[in-house]
Enzyme design. Structure first.
Site, PDB file in Angstrom:
ATOM      1  N   LYS A 194      -3.975   2.603  -3.863  1.00  0.00           N
ATOM      2  CA  LYS A 194      -3.859   2.139  -2.475  1.00  0.00           C
ATOM      3  C   LYS A 194      -5.237   1.748  -1.929  1.00  0.00           C
ATOM      4  CE  LYS A 194      -2.004   6.065  -1.014  1.00  0.00           C
ATOM      5  NZ  LYS A 194      -1.848   6.802  -2.272  1.00  0.00           N
ATOM      6  N   ARG A 204       3.297   8.206   5.445  1.00  0.00           N
ATOM      7  CA  ARG A 204       3.838   9.015   4.352  1.00  0.00           C
ATOM      8  C   ARG A 204       5.185   9.624   4.670  1.00  0.00           C
ATOM      9  NH1 ARG A 204      -1.091  10.600   0.806  1.00  0.00           N
ATOM     10  NH2 ARG A 204      -2.443   9.100   1.769  1.00  0.00           N
ATOM     11  N   ARG A 240     -11.119  10.887 -12.409  1.00  0.00           N
ATOM     12  CA  ARG A 240     -12.094  10.223 -11.537  1.00  0.00           C
ATOM     13  C   ARG A 240     -13.050  11.258 -10.933  1.00  0.00           C
ATOM     14  NH1 ARG A 240      -8.745   8.559  -6.063  1.00  0.00           N
ATOM     15  NH2 ARG A 240      -8.422  10.694  -5.353  1.00  0.00           N
ATOM     16  N   ARG A 272     -13.186  15.539  -6.730  1.00  0.00           N
ATOM     17  CA  ARG A 272     -12.749  15.658  -5.331  1.00  0.00           C
ATOM     18  C   ARG A 272     -11.913  16.926  -5.211  1.00  0.00           C
ATOM     19  NH1 ARG A 272      -9.484  10.800  -2.395  1.00  0.00           N
ATOM     20  NH2 ARG A 272      -7.685  12.190  -2.301  1.00  0.00           N
ATOM     21  N   ARG A 286       0.549  17.340  -4.409  1.00  0.00           N
ATOM     22  CA  ARG A 286       0.527  16.039  -3.719  1.00  0.00           C
ATOM     23  C   ARG A 286       1.691  15.168  -4.213  1.00  0.00           C
ATOM     24  NH1 ARG A 286      -5.437  14.379  -5.101  1.00  0.00           N
ATOM     25  NH2 ARG A 286      -4.924  12.357  -4.200  1.00  0.00           N
TER      26      ARG A 286
HETATM   27  P1  AP5 Z   1      -7.276   4.855  -5.555  1.00  0.00           P
HETATM   28  O1  AP5 Z   1      -7.477   3.434  -5.144  1.00  0.00           O
HETATM   29  O2  AP5 Z   1      -8.212   5.889  -5.044  1.00  0.00           O
HETATM   30  O3  AP5 Z   1      -5.767   5.301  -5.306  1.00  0.00           O
HETATM   31  P2  AP5 Z   1      -5.121   5.915  -4.034  1.00  0.00           P
HETATM   32  O4  AP5 Z   1      -3.671   5.618  -4.120  1.00  0.00           O
HETATM   33  O5  AP5 Z   1      -5.850   5.430  -2.817  1.00  0.00           O
HETATM   34  O6  AP5 Z   1      -5.405   7.445  -4.347  1.00  0.00           O
HETATM   35  P3  AP5 Z   1      -5.704   8.599  -3.351  1.00  0.00           P
HETATM   36  O7  AP5 Z   1      -6.404   9.714  -3.986  1.00  0.00           O
HETATM   37  O8  AP5 Z   1      -6.339   8.031  -2.142  1.00  0.00           O
HETATM   38  O9  AP5 Z   1      -4.252   9.080  -3.072  1.00  0.00           O
HETATM   39  P4  AP5 Z   1      -3.731   9.999  -1.999  1.00  0.00           P
HETATM   40  O10 AP5 Z   1      -2.764   9.173  -1.256  1.00  0.00           O
HETATM   41  O11 AP5 Z   1      -3.196  11.248  -2.603  1.00  0.00           O
HETATM   42  O12 AP5 Z   1      -5.024  10.471  -1.190  1.00  0.00           O
HETATM   43  P5  AP5 Z   1      -5.555  10.169   0.267  1.00  0.00           P
HETATM   44  O13 AP5 Z   1      -7.025  10.285   0.247  1.00  0.00           O
HETATM   45  O14 AP5 Z   1      -4.949   8.953   0.862  1.00  0.00           O
HETATM   46  O15 AP5 Z   1      -7.244   4.872  -7.152  1.00  0.00           O
HETATM   47  C1  AP5 Z   1      -7.139   6.077  -7.870  1.00  0.00           C
HETATM   48  C2  AP5 Z   1      -7.987   5.985  -9.144  1.00  0.00           C
HETATM   49  O16 AP5 Z   1      -7.402   5.050 -10.041  1.00  0.00           O
HETATM   50  C3  AP5 Z   1      -9.403   5.475  -8.892  1.00  0.00           C
HETATM   51  O17 AP5 Z   1     -10.265   6.103  -9.759  1.00  0.00           O
HETATM   52  C4  AP5 Z   1      -9.285   3.964  -9.174  1.00  0.00           C
HETATM   53  O18 AP5 Z   1     -10.491   3.375  -9.555  1.00  0.00           O
HETATM   54  C5  AP5 Z   1      -8.282   3.954 -10.283  1.00  0.00           C
HETATM   55  N1  AP5 Z   1      -7.434   2.760 -10.267  1.00  0.00           N
HETATM   56  C6  AP5 Z   1      -6.959   2.096  -9.191  1.00  0.00           C
HETATM   57  N2  AP5 Z   1      -6.190   1.070  -9.579  1.00  0.00           N
HETATM   58  C7  AP5 Z   1      -6.157   1.116 -10.933  1.00  0.00           C
HETATM   59  C8  AP5 Z   1      -5.509   0.329 -11.924  1.00  0.00           C
HETATM   60  N3  AP5 Z   1      -4.753  -0.722 -11.591  1.00  0.00           N
HETATM   61  N4  AP5 Z   1      -5.703   0.663 -13.221  1.00  0.00           N
HETATM   62  C9  AP5 Z   1      -6.487   1.719 -13.561  1.00  0.00           C
HETATM   63  N5  AP5 Z   1      -7.134   2.497 -12.680  1.00  0.00           N
HETATM   64  C10 AP5 Z   1      -6.962   2.206 -11.377  1.00  0.00           C
HETATM   65  O19 AP5 Z   1      -4.920  11.427   1.081  1.00  0.00           O
HETATM   66  C11 AP5 Z   1      -5.393  12.725   0.813  1.00  0.00           C
HETATM   67  C12 AP5 Z   1      -4.645  13.754   1.634  1.00  0.00           C
HETATM   68  O20 AP5 Z   1      -4.733  13.439   3.036  1.00  0.00           O
HETATM   69  C13 AP5 Z   1      -3.148  13.863   1.381  1.00  0.00           C
HETATM   70  O21 AP5 Z   1      -2.869  14.632   0.239  1.00  0.00           O
HETATM   71  C14 AP5 Z   1      -2.698  14.536   2.695  1.00  0.00           C
HETATM   72  O22 AP5 Z   1      -3.025  15.891   2.668  1.00  0.00           O
HETATM   73  C15 AP5 Z   1      -3.561  13.864   3.731  1.00  0.00           C
HETATM   74  N6  AP5 Z   1      -2.914  12.682   4.340  1.00  0.00           N
HETATM   75  C16 AP5 Z   1      -3.310  11.412   4.203  1.00  0.00           C
HETATM   76  N7  AP5 Z   1      -2.498  10.582   4.904  1.00  0.00           N
HETATM   77  C17 AP5 Z   1      -1.570  11.367   5.495  1.00  0.00           C
HETATM   78  C18 AP5 Z   1      -0.445  11.090   6.319  1.00  0.00           C
HETATM   79  N8  AP5 Z   1      -0.117   9.862   6.681  1.00  0.00           N
HETATM   80  N9  AP5 Z   1       0.337  12.131   6.722  1.00  0.00           N
HETATM   81  C19 AP5 Z   1       0.013  13.383   6.374  1.00  0.00           C
HETATM   82  N10 AP5 Z   1      -1.044  13.715   5.578  1.00  0.00           N
HETATM   83  C20 AP5 Z   1      -1.829  12.712   5.138  1.00  0.00           C
END
Ligand code: AP5
Length: 223
Positions: free
Chosen positions: A21, A99, A139, A171, A182
């Site tokens: 994402k 989400r 990562r 992380r 998650r």
């Molecule tokens: P990346 O681009 O980082 O993927 P991502 O989907 O953004 O992963 P996140 O860790 O951000 O997911 P998440 O939704 O659990 O965490 P977030 O910080 O939003 O890519 C991942 C890896 O893969 C990277 O190393 C990248 O380089 C690699 N990659 C990407 N594309 C690739 C490809 N095509 N091929 C190979 N490799 C690739 O949220 C964290 C926490 O915040 C949640 O757990 C929750 O507690 C809270 N939170 C966030 N939003 C909400 C909400 N709306 N409501 C409630 N709680 C929330």
């Protein structure tokens, strides 16, 4: 009806943890001159205030749970109000904010409120659980600037952040047990949000298990 040639002012990106994402959201911002709002990054920054909500958010997020919707929606509203003041801004990419179904509904209302809902698109980046686990456990993150270092190509060998020289670490929510939580939360809570968008004919599914550039091309082909 002819497809609209107008550029979208809002793009919403959803998908399981590690689906890319953030990666795709950044590329979209660069391409269309939009502002990136990543829910995870902004909620992690909110933790640092160290007040009651900050401490409670850290406790929940470090275990892989979801932040409560009222906190998420308030922060999103505040962020949108802030960026609405930027005179040259063309619009916004919402990464990870919707989400659960009520958040999806509120985000729709907010985009309408700020005049960015016309032509808005919602992309669901799909990857398997196995791929998710693989990407997130490998990562690393810079302890200084927060940059995420993917486990691909030459990045596998670097020992310090390639942008600021900071030390790299895992992380806090990229530990295997936390990733499993998650993924569980995603299955339980995000499927209704996906259905909300599906029912409104807004959802565009993208195959996230392709190289980053190919995923981006698929998204662009559907805008
Ligand atoms: P990346 O681009 O980082 O993927 P991502 O989907 O953004 O992963 P996140 O860790 O951000 O997911 P998440 O939704 O659990 O965490 P977030 O910080 O939003 O890519 C991942 C890896 O893969 C990277 O190393 C990248 O380089 C690699 N990659 C990407 N594309 C690739 C490809 N095509 N091929 C190979 N490799 C690739 O949220 C964290 C926490 O915040 C949640 O757990 C929750 O507690 C809270 N939170 C966030 N939003 C909400 C909400 N709306 N409501 C409630 N709680 C929330």
């Amino acid at each position: 009806m002819k497809p609209s040639s107008k550029k979208p002012k809002a793009l919403v990106v959803i998908g399981p943890p590690g689906s890319g994402k953030g990666t795709q959201a950044h590329l979209l911002c660069r391409k269309f001159g939009l502002k990136h709002l990543g829910s995870g990054d902004i909620l992690r920054a909110r933790q640092k205030k160290g007040d009651f909500t900050g401490r409670k958010l850290a406790e929940i997020m470090n275990k892989g749970g979801l932040a409560p919707s009222f906190v998420v929606v308030k922060i999103l509203g505040d962020e949108l109000e802030k960026i609405k003041k930027e005179p040259k801004l063309k619009g916004v990419v919402l990464d990870g904010w919707t989400r659960i179904d009520t958040e999806a509904m509120m985000a729709d209302e907010a985009l309408e409120w700020y005049g960015w809902n016309e032509n808005a698109k919602v992309f669901l980046i799909k990857i398997s659980k196995k791929e998710s686990l693989n990407r997130l456990t490998k990562r690393r993150q810079c302890g200084n600037c927060g940059r995420l270092i993917p486990w691909v190509g030459h990045f596998k060998k670097i020992k310090k952040c390639d942008q600021c020289g900071g030390n790299l670490k895992v992380r806090i929510d990229d530990k295997i047990e936390v990733i499993k939580n998650r993924l569980e939360e995603y299955k339980k809570e995000t499927v209704p949000a996906i259905n909300y968008y599906k029912k409104r004919g807004k959802l565009i599914e993208i195959n996230g298990e392709q190289p980053i550039e190919a995923v981006f091309r698929e998204i662009l082909g559907k805008i």
